[in-house]
Design a protein around this motif. Structure first.
Motif, PDB file in Angstrom:
ATOM      1  N   ASN A  84       0.814  -1.217   0.000  1.00 30.58           N
ATOM      2  CA  ASN A  84       0.000   0.000   0.000  1.00 30.58           C
ATOM      3  C   ASN A  84       0.845   1.264   0.000  1.00 30.58           C
ATOM      4  N   VAL A  85       2.110   1.162   0.403  1.00 29.75           N
ATOM      5  CA  VAL A  85       2.947   2.363   0.519  1.00 29.75           C
ATOM      6  C   VAL A  85       4.123   2.359  -0.449  1.00 29.75           C
ATOM      7  N   ARG A  86       4.413   1.196  -1.047  1.00 27.41           N
ATOM      8  CA  ARG A  86       5.519   1.117  -2.005  1.00 27.41           C
ATOM      9  C   ARG A  86       5.166   0.162  -3.142  1.00 27.41           C
ATOM     10  N   LYS A  87       5.744   0.428  -4.294  1.00 32.19           N
ATOM     11  CA  LYS A  87       5.566  -0.491  -5.416  1.00 32.19           C
ATOM     12  C   LYS A  87       6.688  -1.516  -5.357  1.00 32.19           C
ATOM     13  N   ILE A  88       6.385  -2.663  -4.813  1.00 32.08           N
ATOM     14  CA  ILE A  88       7.406  -3.697  -4.645  1.00 32.08           C
ATOM     15  C   ILE A  88       6.741  -5.056  -4.773  1.00 32.08           C
ATOM     16  N   LYS A  89       7.459  -5.993  -5.369  1.00 31.02           N
ATOM     17  CA  LYS A  89       6.891  -7.318  -5.572  1.00 31.02           C
ATOM     18  C   LYS A  89       7.922  -8.386  -5.219  1.00 31.02           C
ATOM     19  N   LEU A  90       7.464  -9.620  -5.231  1.00 33.00           N
ATOM     20  CA  LEU A  90       8.308 -10.752  -4.881  1.00 33.00           C
ATOM     21  C   LEU A  90       9.520 -10.826  -5.817  1.00 33.00           C
ATOM     22  N   GLY A  91      10.703 -10.983  -5.241  1.00 40.49           N
ATOM     23  CA  GLY A  91      11.925 -11.084  -6.022  1.00 40.49           C
ATOM     24  C   GLY A  91      12.648  -9.770  -6.222  1.00 40.49           C
ATOM     25  N   ASP A  92      11.972  -8.635  -5.889  1.00 38.93           N
ATOM     26  CA  ASP A  92      12.624  -7.332  -6.004  1.00 38.93           C
ATOM     27  C   ASP A  92      13.699  -7.166  -4.931  1.00 38.93           C
ATOM     28  N   THR A  93      14.537  -6.168  -5.129  1.00 39.70           N
ATOM     29  CA  THR A  93      15.555  -5.840  -4.133  1.00 39.70           C
ATOM     30  C   THR A  93      15.144  -4.567  -3.411  1.00 39.70           C
ATOM     31  N   LEU A  94      15.088  -4.652  -2.090  1.00 38.07           N
ATOM     32  CA  LEU A  94      14.772  -3.484  -1.270  1.00 38.07           C
ATOM     33  C   LEU A  94      16.082  -2.838  -0.836  1.00 38.07           C
ATOM     34  N   THR A  95      16.335  -1.651  -1.347  1.00 39.15           N
ATOM     35  CA  THR A  95      17.549  -0.911  -0.982  1.00 39.15           C
ATOM     36  C   THR A  95      17.197   0.106   0.088  1.00 39.15           C
ATOM     37  N   ILE A  96      17.858   0.014   1.216  1.00 36.68           N
ATOM     38  CA  ILE A  96      17.570   0.889   2.350  1.00 36.68           C
ATOM     39  C   ILE A  96      18.451   2.128   2.277  1.00 36.68           C
ATOM     40  N   GLN A  97      17.821   3.278   2.122  1.00 39.90           N
ATOM     41  CA  GLN A  97      18.520   4.561   2.154  1.00 39.90           C
ATOM     42  C   GLN A  97      18.174   5.249   3.466  1.00 39.90           C
ATOM     43  N   THR A  98      19.148   5.339   4.348  1.00 39.77           N
ATOM     44  CA  THR A  98      18.906   5.880   5.675  1.00 39.77           C
ATOM     45  C   THR A  98      20.128   6.639   6.167  1.00 39.77           C
ATOM     46  N   GLU A  99      20.112   7.033   7.431  1.00 35.04           N
ATOM     47  CA  GLU A  99      21.221   7.785   8.002  1.00 35.04           C
ATOM     48  C   GLU A  99      22.440   6.881   8.181  1.00 35.04           C
ATOM     49  N   LYS A 100      23.631   7.502   8.201  1.00 31.28           N
ATOM     50  CA  LYS A 100      24.890   6.747   8.247  1.00 31.28           C
ATOM     51  C   LYS A 100      24.996   5.887   9.509  1.00 31.28           C
ATOM     52  N   ASP A 101      24.604   6.438  10.656  1.00 33.54           N
ATOM     53  CA  ASP A 101      24.738   5.676  11.896  1.00 33.54           C
ATOM     54  C   ASP A 101      23.818   4.455  11.911  1.00 33.54           C
ATOM     55  N   VAL A 102      22.682   4.549  11.191  1.00 32.22           N
ATOM     56  CA  VAL A 102      21.772   3.396  11.101  1.00 32.22           C
ATOM     57  C   VAL A 102      22.337   2.360  10.131  1.00 32.22           C
ATOM     58  N   GLU A 103      22.902   2.822   9.030  1.00 33.30           N
ATOM     59  CA  GLU A 103      23.519   1.903   8.059  1.00 33.30           C
ATOM     60  C   GLU A 103      24.615   1.067   8.702  1.00 33.30           C
ATOM     61  N   ASP A 104      25.357   1.675   9.640  1.00 30.30           N
ATOM     62  CA  ASP A 104      26.462   0.965  10.299  1.00 30.30           C
ATOM     63  C   ASP A 104      25.968  -0.196  11.153  1.00 30.30           C
ATOM     64  N   LYS A 105      24.681  -0.184  11.488  1.00 29.59           N
ATOM     65  CA  LYS A 105      24.122  -1.260  12.308  1.00 29.59           C
ATOM     66  C   LYS A 105      23.638  -2.439  11.467  1.00 29.59           C
ATOM     67  N   LEU A 106      23.682  -2.286  10.140  1.00 31.94           N
ATOM     68  CA  LEU A 106      23.197  -3.331   9.234  1.00 31.94           C
ATOM     69  C   LEU A 106      24.368  -4.062   8.581  1.00 31.94           C
ATOM     70  N   SER A 107      24.198  -5.354   8.394  1.00 27.26           N
ATOM     71  CA  SER A 107      25.218  -6.109   7.673  1.00 27.26           C
ATOM     72  C   SER A 107      25.154  -5.821   6.181  1.00 27.26           C
ATOM     73  N   SER A 108      23.968  -5.391   5.725  1.00 35.33           N
ATOM     74  CA  SER A 108      23.794  -5.036   4.316  1.00 35.33           C
ATOM     75  C   SER A 108      22.632  -4.053   4.207  1.00 35.33           C
ATOM     76  N   THR A 109      22.701  -3.172   3.208  1.00 39.47           N
ATOM     77  CA  THR A 109      21.601  -2.225   2.987  1.00 39.47           C
ATOM     78  C   THR A 109      20.714  -2.651   1.815  1.00 39.47           C
ATOM     79  N   SER A 110      20.997  -3.790   1.252  1.00 44.20           N
ATOM     80  CA  SER A 110      20.181  -4.327   0.154  1.00 44.20           C
ATOM     81  C   SER A 110      19.674  -5.708   0.537  1.00 44.20           C
TER      82      SER A 110
END
Length: 897
Positions: free
Chosen positions: A137-163
Motif C-alpha cells: 500500500n505504501v511502495r511499489k514492490i513485488k516478490l523477487g525485487d531488491t529493497l535498498t535501504i537509504q537511511t542515516e549513516k549511523d543506522v547503516e552501520d548497524k546493518l550487515s547489508s543495505t540491500s
C-alpha cells in the motif's frame, strides 16, 4: 390406535394449512437466524482470533530494556517460574530518507510470533527479507525485487547489508490491525511496515526485546477476562525479575569497567613515578655537567653533546608525564561517567496494549450488544403471529373440537393435534435458522471486518447457549401460543363448541364522533375504518410488523448516511487544508518556497508526531500530536469549535485542545488530564483546555511553549498544512512531483486521497445496513402475508356476500387492502419515529474507537424506507389478490351449515 388417528389428523392439518405452516416457519426462521447469526458473530470473531494466535504462537509479554539483553540475560529469564519459552529479538527502526516512511526490522524466531505467510518463503540468509503485506500500500514492490535501504549513516552501520532480496510477504500476529504498526522514536514517530530478517542482518551483540510465552496462559482464551488478569499479574512479576537480572549484569559490567580503569590508573601512576625518578636523575646529571663546565670555564664538544642529550631526555620525559597526566584525567572522567550511569530499566507490555488487539475485542463486543435488541423484536412479532394463526386454526375447527370432546377424548388428546403443529414448526424453523444463522451471517460480517484486520479465515463453532435460547424461544412462541389459544375452548362444553363462533359486533368508533370528517368519507372508507377497530389485535400486529420493518430500514439507510457523511464533515467542514507536506525536521526554508507556488494560498508550519495515550480506563489509542505557534491564526486551516456549538477554541499555554471522540472514550472533560507516552516511554500528563468536534482519528493540538514545558524538548517543524486551489487528480500529481524534487521534502499527501482511504476503512459497517434492510423487508413480507391471509380467511363469508351483491373484483380487493394500506401508512409514520431512536442506538453501539459517526438521516432516506415498505406490502397484496379471485362464494356461504 386412538392416538394414531389424532396424529394423522395433525398431519392432515399441516397439509391443509400449508400457507400458515410455512409463514410461521418463515417468521420464526428469521428470528432464529438473525439471533443466532448476529449473536454468534462476536464469539466466532474472538474464537477465530484465538485460533490464529495459537497457531502463530503469539507471545503473551514483551520485555524491553534500556540497556538491552545479552544471551545470559535471556537464559536466566527462561529459567524463571511460569515462563514456557522465550524469543530474544533484535528490533531496529529505520527512517527511510528517500521516503517519509519508517521500516521496522524484526529478527525471525520460529518459536514465538511466527509470521503468517501470504506468499513466498521465509528468509534463509542475512541478505533476504520477508516484508509486511502492508508494504504494497505504501511502495511499489513485488516478490523477487531488491529493497535498498537509504537511511542515516549511523543506522547503516548497524546493518550487515543495505540491500535485501524480497522473498515473501506476511502478516504478524502482533499486528492484527491492517494499518497500525506501532510507534517509534525515529522519523515521523510511527512505523509504516515491518521486515523480518535473520539475526545476523543486524550487527548488535545485544537483543532489544525478549518475547515471552507463559505456562499458565496455555489453553486460556485470548480475550477471556482470566487471561487479561494472568498477563497483567505475571507482567508485574516478570518486570521485577527481569530488572534484577539485567541490573545484576549492568552492575557486574560497571564493576568490571571500574576495575579496569583502576588498574589502568595504577599502571599510569607507576609509569609516572618511573618517569619522575628518571627526570630527577637527568636533572641531577645536568646539574653536575653544568658545575663541571663552570669549573673548566668552557664547554667541550663532548660535554655539549651530553648536555643536548640530557635536555632531549628531559623534554621527552616531560611529554610522557604530560601524556600520563592527560590519561589520568581521561580515566577520572571515565570513572565519573561509569559512576553516573543510570540504572537499567525494564518495561513490560502485553497484547492488550496493542491498539488493534483491544479494538478487535471491542468490535466483537459491539456486535454482541446489537444482537440483544433486534432478535427480541423478531421473536415478539413471531409470538404474536403464532398466537393469531393458531387462534384462527382453532376457531375454524371448533366443531371438530366439540365432536372430539363429545366422543370422550381428553383435553390432552385433543391438544396433541395443535401441539404437534406447534412443535413441528418450532423444530423446523429452529434447524433452518440455526444452520443459516451459524454459517451465513457470521461469514458476511466477518468478511466485512477483514478489511480492517489481518485474520486469515473465520473459524465457526456452534454457540450452544445461543442455540438453546433460540430453540426455547421458538417453542415458547408456538407451544405457548397453542396453550393460550386452547385454554378457553377446551373448558367449553361440546354443544357450545359445535356452534359457530359469534362474529365480533360492530361498534361506533371515535372517528364517527368527528362529524365534519366522518361525513366526508365514502361508504367503503367507513367500513374499512370500522373493520380496523373491530379487529384490534390484528391491527396492532400489522402496525408492529410494519413499524418494525420501517424502523429497521430507516436505521439501515441512516447508518449509511452517517458513515458517508464523515469524509465531508471531517475533510471539508472541519479541515480546510488540501495538502500535507512532510519535510526533514527543522527545515524552515520550505515555507517560503511553498508560498511561491501559484497553487498555494496559505501555509501552516507545525510539528506533527504520533504518540500513544495510556489510560487505565480504556485500551491504548494512537493520537496525532500537532504543535503550532499559539499566535498562528488557525481559522484558515481548521475549524476548531466546541461540539454542538459554534464557539471557537484557541490555543493557550495552559493546556491542550483534544478531539471529541478521544475525550468520550476516556470520559474526559475540560480541566481533566490526559496521559500520553513520549518517545522514551515516559508518561506525561497533559491538561485539557478545550474539546473540539472531530470525526476521524484522534488529534490533540498544543502550543510550542506548553509542549516544551511538558515534554522537555523543542518542537521542530516537520510538517506543513497547505491551502491550495482546487485541483484535478492530474494537477495534484504534477504538483506533488514538482515538490518532491526538493530534497528536504519527504512526502506530499492530498486530502482527497485521504478521503478515499477513509471511505474504504468504514465500508465494513455497510454490511450491517444491508443485513438490517433485507431482514426488515422479509419480516414485513411474512407479517403482512400471514395477517392478510388470516384476515381473508376470517372474513371469507363477508367477502363472498359482497361478491354476490355485485362488487367488482377490484372493489373486493380494495375492500380488504384498504385496511392494509391505512395500516402501512400508519406503520411508516410510527416507524420513522422509532427508526430515529434505533439509529442512534446502533450508532452508539457500533461506533469504532477511532471514529465518531454523524447522527444524520437524510430526508431521502425516509422516502427510500417508505418506498421499500410499500413495495413489500404491494407484493403481499398481489399474491393475495389471486386468492381473492378464487374464492368459492357458494361453499363459503354454506360453510356454517
Amino acid at each position: 390406535m386412538k392416538k394414531k388417528a389424532l396424529q394423522k389428523m395433525a398431519m392432515r392439518e399441516i397439509l391443509r394449512n400449508k400457507g400458515r405452516f410455512f409463514s410461521i416457519i418463515g417468521i420464526l426462521f428469521l428470528g432464529v437466524s438473525f439471533f443466532v447469526g448476529i449473536s454468534s458473530v462476536g464469539p466466532d470473531m474472538l474464537y477465530s482470533a484465538n485460533r490464529y494466535y495459537e497457531k502463530q504462537k503469539m507471545s503473551d509479554l514483551h520485555l524491553i530494556s534500556t540497556v538491552g539483553f545479552d544471551k545470559e540475560d535471556v537464559s536466566e529469564i527462561k529459567q524463571l517460574s511460569d515462563v514456557l519459552k522465550v524469543a530474544p529479538r533484535k528490533n531496529l527502526p529505520i527512517p527511510l530518507t528517500d521516503k517519509n516512511q519508517v521500516l521496522q526490522l524484526i529478527t525471525y524466531d520460529e518459536n514465538i510470533d511466527k509470521p503468517y505467510l501470504l506468499s513466498g518463503r521465509l528468509p534463509k540468509n542475512e541478505q533476504e527479507i520477508l516484508l509486511d503485506e502492508r508494504v504494497k500500500n505504501v511502495r511499489k514492490i513485488k516478490l523477487g525485487d531488491t529493497l535498498t535501504i537509504q537511511t542515516e549513516k549511523d543506522v547503516e552501520d548497524k546493518l550487515s547489508s543495505t540491500s535485501f532480496k524480497v522473498v515473501g510477504f506476511a502478516n504478524l500476529p502482533n499486528f492484527i490491525e491492517k494499518i497500525a504498526r506501532g510507534n517509534t522514536n525515529v522519523g515521523k514517530g510511527s512505523v509504516d511496515f515491518f521486515g523480518i530478517v535473520l539475526p545476523k542482518a543486524i550487527k548488535s551483540e545485544f537483543y532489544t526485546q525478549v518475547d515471552v510465552c507463559l505456562t499458565n496462559t496455555k489453553g486460556v482464551e485470548a480475550y477471556a477476562n482470566s487471561y487479561e488478569k494472568i498477563v497483567k499479574k505475571e507482567g508485574k512479576r516478570l518486570e521485577k525479575s527481569a530488572l534484577a537480572i539485567v541490573q545484576q549484569r549492568v552492575d557486574k559490567e560497571k564493576e568490571k569497567q571500574l576495575n579496569l580503569l583502576s588498574d589502568k590508573k595504577r599502571e599510569l601512576e607507576t609509569q609516572k613515578d618511573e618517569l619522575t625518578r628518571k627526570r630527577q636523575e637527568l636533572v641531577e646529571s645536568k646539574v653536575a655537567i653544568e658545575q663541571i663546565i663552570s669549573q673548566l670555564g668552557g664547554l667541550s664538544s663532548e660535554m655539549e653533546t651530553q648536555l643536548a642529550q640530557l635536555n632531549a631526555g628531559l623534554t621527552e620525559i616531560e611529554a610522557g608525564i604530560a601524556k600520563i597526566t592527560s590519561g589520568e584525567k581521561e580515566i577520572a572522567t571515565a570513572q565519573e561517567k561509569v559512576h553516573s550511569l543510570a540504572k537499567a530499566k525494564v518495561m513490560v507490555s502485553n497484547r492488550f496494549e496493542s491498539q488493534g488487539y483491544s479494538e478487535y475485542k471491542e468490535n466483537a463486543k459491539r456486535l454482541s450488544e446489537i444482537a440483544t435488541v433486534f432478535p427480541i423484536f423478531f421473536f415478539l412479532v413471531a409470538g404474536l403471529i403464532c398466537f393469531t394463526t393458531l387462534t384462527r386454526m382453532v376457531d375454524e375447527n371448533r366443531m371438530e373440537l366439540g365432536t372430539l370432546k363429545a366422543l370422550g377424548y381428553t383435553r390432552g388428546d385433543i391438544s396433541i393435534k395443535y401441539l404437534l403443529f406447534s412443535i413441528v414448526t418450532a423444530v423446523l424453523s429452529s434447524l433452518l435458522g440455526i444452520f443459516v444463522g451459524t454459517f451465513f451471517f457470521p461469514t458476511i460480517i466477518f468478511n466485512a471486518y477483514r478489511t480492517m484486520y489481518n485474520l486469515p479465515t473465520l473459524n465457526m463453532q456452534f454457540q450452544v447457549g445461543f442455540l438453546v435460547i433460540a430453540v426455547i424461544a421458538c417453542l415458547f412462541c408456538t407451544i405457548g401460543a397453542c396453550f393460550l389459544t386452547l385454554r378457553k375452548d377446551l373448558k367449553s362444553f361440546p354443544s357450545t363448541l359445535m356452534l359457530a363462533k359469534v362474529p365480533k359486533s360492530g361498534r361506533r368508533i371515535l372517528l364517527e364522533r368527528i362529524t365534519f370528517f366522518w361525513e366526508r368519507l365514502s361508504f367503503l372508507q367507513k367500513v374499512a375504518l370500522r373493520n380496523l377497530f373491530r379487529y384490534k389485535g390484528r391491527m396492532v400486529m400489522v402496525m408492529i410488523g410494519v413499524t418494525g420493518c420501517m424502523a429497521m430500514i430507516v436505521t439501515g439507510f441512516g447508518l449509511r448516511n452517517s458513515i458517508s457523511e464523515i469524509p465531508e464533515k471531517q475533510l471539508v467542514e472541519l479541515n480546510h487544508y488540501q495538502t500535507i507536506v512532510t519535510v526533514k525536521k527543522g527545515t524552515l526554508s520550505i515555507e517560503e518556497s511553498l508560498k511561491n507556488e501559484k497553487q498555494v494560498k496559505a501555509v501552516l508550519p507545525l510539528y506533527l508526531m504520533n504518540k500513544q495515550v495510556k489510560e487505565t480506563s480504556k485500551s491504548t489509542q494512537q493520537v496525532n500530536v500537532c504543535v503550532v505557534n499559539k499566535e498562528t491564526k488557525l481559522d484558515k486551516f481548521m475549524n476548531l469549535h466546541e461540539p454542538n456549538s459554534n464557539k471557537k477554541l484557541k490555543l493557550t499555554n495552559n493546556g491542550i485542545l483534544l478531539s471529541q471522540k478521544l475525550a468520550l472514550l476516556y470520559k474526559k472533560k475540560v480541566g481533566d488530564t490526559l496521559t500520553v507516552q513520549d518517545s522514551d516511554n515516559h508518561l506525561v500528563k497533559l491538561k485539557i483546555a478545550g474539546i473540539f468536534e472531530n470525526y476521524a482519528g484522534h488529534v490533540l493540538y498544543s502550543s510550542e511553549e506548553y509542549y516544551k514545558e511538558k515534554f522537555d524538548q523543542k518542537a521542530e517543524v516537520n510538517t506543513y498544512f497547505v491551502n491550495t486551489q482546487k485541483m484535478s487528480d492530474r494537477q495534484e500529481n504534477q504538483f506533488a512531483t514538482k515538490l518532491m524534487k526538493n530534497k528536504d521534502i519527504l512526502n506530499v499527501t492530498f486530502v482527497s486521497k485521504m478521503g478515499n482511504a477513509l471511505n474504504t476503512s468504514i465500508e465494513s459497517l455497510d454490511v450491517v445496513m444491508w443485513v438490517m434492510i433485507i431482514s426488515a423487508g422479509l419480516l414485513a413480507f411474512v407479517v403482512l402475508y400471514n395477517l392478510t391471509n388470516i384476515n381473508i380467511a376470517e372474513r371469507i363469508r363477508e367477502l363472498s356476500t359482497i361478491k354476490v351483491l355485485g362488487f367488482y373484483p377490484s372493489e373486493v380487493t380494495l375492500y380488504v387492502y384498504r385496511e392494509n394500506i391505512l395500516l402501512t401508512i400508519a406503520g411508516i409514520l410510527f416507524g420513522s419515529f422509532f427508526g430515529v431512536l434505533l439509529h442512534r442506538f446502533v450508532l452508539k453501539t457500533a461506533e469504532l474507537d477511532n471514529m465518531m459517526f454523524v447522527t444524520t438521516i437524510y430526508p431521502v432516506s425516509f422516502l427510500y424506507s417508505a418506498a421499500l415498505t410499500i413495495f413489500f406490502s404491494m407484493i403481499v397484496m398481489l399474491l393475495m389478490s389471486r386468492k381473492l379471485k378464487k374464492v368459492d362464494m357458494i361453499a363459503a356461504l354454506k360453510s356454517i351449515e
